[in-house]
Design an enzyme around this catalytic site. Sequence first.
Site, mmCIF file in Angstrom:
data_model
loop_
_atom_site.group_PDB
_atom_site.id
_atom_site.type_symbol
_atom_site.label_atom_id
_atom_site.label_comp_id
_atom_site.label_asym_id
_atom_site.label_seq_id
_atom_site.Cartn_x
_atom_site.Cartn_y
_atom_site.Cartn_z
ATOM 1 N N GLU A 176 94.382 25.795 -48.288
ATOM 2 C CA GLU A 176 93.693 25.830 -49.588
ATOM 3 C C GLU A 176 94.508 26.598 -50.634
ATOM 4 O O GLU A 176 94.405 27.819 -50.735
ATOM 5 C CB GLU A 176 92.304 26.482 -49.438
ATOM 6 C CG GLU A 176 91.535 26.539 -50.759
ATOM 7 C CD GLU A 176 90.141 27.173 -50.657
ATOM 8 O OE1 GLU A 176 89.774 27.650 -49.575
ATOM 9 O OE2 GLU A 176 89.432 27.191 -51.668
ATOM 10 N N LYS A 218 92.852 21.476 -49.044
ATOM 11 C CA LYS A 218 91.676 21.792 -49.886
ATOM 12 C C LYS A 218 92.176 22.264 -51.246
ATOM 13 O O LYS A 218 92.408 23.457 -51.451
ATOM 14 C CB LYS A 218 90.824 22.871 -49.195
ATOM 15 C CG LYS A 218 89.627 23.340 -50.012
ATOM 16 C CD LYS A 218 88.625 24.110 -49.174
ATOM 17 C CE LYS A 218 87.546 24.720 -50.041
ATOM 18 N NZ LYS A 218 86.414 25.252 -49.291
HETATM 19 C C1 5MM Z 1 82.679 30.143 -50.124
HETATM 20 O O1 5MM Z 1 83.674 30.992 -50.683
HETATM 21 C C2 5MM Z 1 84.893 31.059 -49.954
HETATM 22 C C3 5MM Z 1 85.291 32.477 -49.651
HETATM 23 O O2 5MM Z 1 85.593 33.139 -50.843
HETATM 24 P P1 5MM Z 1 85.883 34.735 -50.860
HETATM 25 O O3 5MM Z 1 87.044 34.986 -49.983
HETATM 26 O O4 5MM Z 1 86.182 34.963 -52.320
HETATM 27 O O5 5MM Z 1 84.661 35.414 -50.425
HETATM 28 C C4 5MM Z 1 85.979 30.318 -50.760
HETATM 29 O O6 5MM Z 1 87.242 30.383 -50.147
HETATM 30 C C5 5MM Z 1 85.574 28.892 -50.865
HETATM 31 O O7 5MM Z 1 85.636 28.297 -49.593
HETATM 32 C C6 5MM Z 1 86.461 28.095 -51.799
HETATM 33 O O8 5MM Z 1 86.862 28.845 -52.906
HETATM 34 C C7 5MM Z 1 85.688 26.915 -52.288
HETATM 35 O O9 5MM Z 1 84.444 27.346 -52.771
HETATM 36 P P2 5MM Z 1 83.901 26.758 -54.157
HETATM 37 O O10 5MM Z 1 82.688 27.602 -54.433
HETATM 38 O O11 5MM Z 1 85.001 26.946 -55.148
HETATM 39 O O12 5MM Z 1 83.591 25.318 -53.867
#
Ligand code: 5MM
Length: 330
Positions: A176, A218
């Site tokens: 990602e 991703k």
């Molecule tokens: C769900 O949030 C994931 C973990 O984020 P942190 O490390 O900031 O707590 C994050 O990696 C998430 O999987 C991705 O950013 C995609 O989430 P969104 O909300 O952007 O679809």
Amino acid sequence: MKNLKLIAKKMVSEGKGILAADESTPTCTKRFESVKVESNASSRNRYRSTLLTTKNLEQYISGVILFDETFHQNIIGLTKTIPSYLKDKGVLTGIKVDTGAKPFAQHKNEKITEGLDDLRERLITYKNKGADFAKWRAVITIDKEIPSESCIYANAHALARYASLCQENNIVPIVEPEVLMEGEHGIEQCYKVTSQTLKIVFEQLKLLKIDLESMILKPNMILPGLHSTENPSDKVIAEMTFTCLKDNVPEEVPGIAFLSGGQSSDLAAQRLNTLNRLYFNKKPWQLTFSYGRALQQEALIKWANQSDEESQNELINRAKMNHLASIGKL
Ligand code: 5MM
């Protein structure tokens, strides 16, 4: 690697996507604060149990990404761990293994994702306890003088080292590299930076001999910054996103599962739908979702203010919308 290829294919099987429920404790606390719920291990367990016990979730969701705390918890009221509960439902278990984006030394306002130390040992433990896939998120920020090439290279190299350790330990890596939406930049700048990032990421993945058929990408969609004055149509977004991916993502990669990145739940679904409506028969990879906020936002509000049932209705509704979007039929 045969098994890994099968798992990667299953993660992006037609009509299904991935639920990102891997908010780290500080991020989850921020989300809970927004709905005035105290964040502790037990409230997080209750919330995630509500999400994961949603009836028929497995019709639209192939896998769920968990945070370490959740990975070791049981579903409330049951004696089985969450990974074994998911397995019984036919849903794959993913685990976030990075330890977060930290300030990148000597690079103001840029971040490097950490977590490589003892990663092999952690992956072995996760695998033994039911993990099928993992996730590592790198963040690239756009601003006046950034991103620097060094920040992109360092993050891409860490992603490749992570992916290599995952494949060594029979875990499918989700790679990602997120170009953040925060900022005033226009869509062209997002296109340019995302192209450069993906190019370097795949260079590094190839250098470390990653099996591209046994991983999932991703990425972000190509969008203007949150504070930009531009307002491109979904068609323009879909065209630019597809061109950027076509130019940079090898055909061997089985699937691309987008992050939502701060788009509203409706826009994230609509844009995925436009992409699949325009390119469903022209694309070499599956184009689906791995949303966190865009699947959970409304479900979280209902969980905090109404009932578990209302919350589950919201989640299944969003999952269904994105299932339809992933086949261009929303
Ligand atoms: C769900 O949030 C994931 C973990 O984020 P942190 O490390 O900031 O707590 C994050 O990696 C998430 O999987 C991705 O950013 C995609 O989430 P969104 O909300 O952007 O679809």
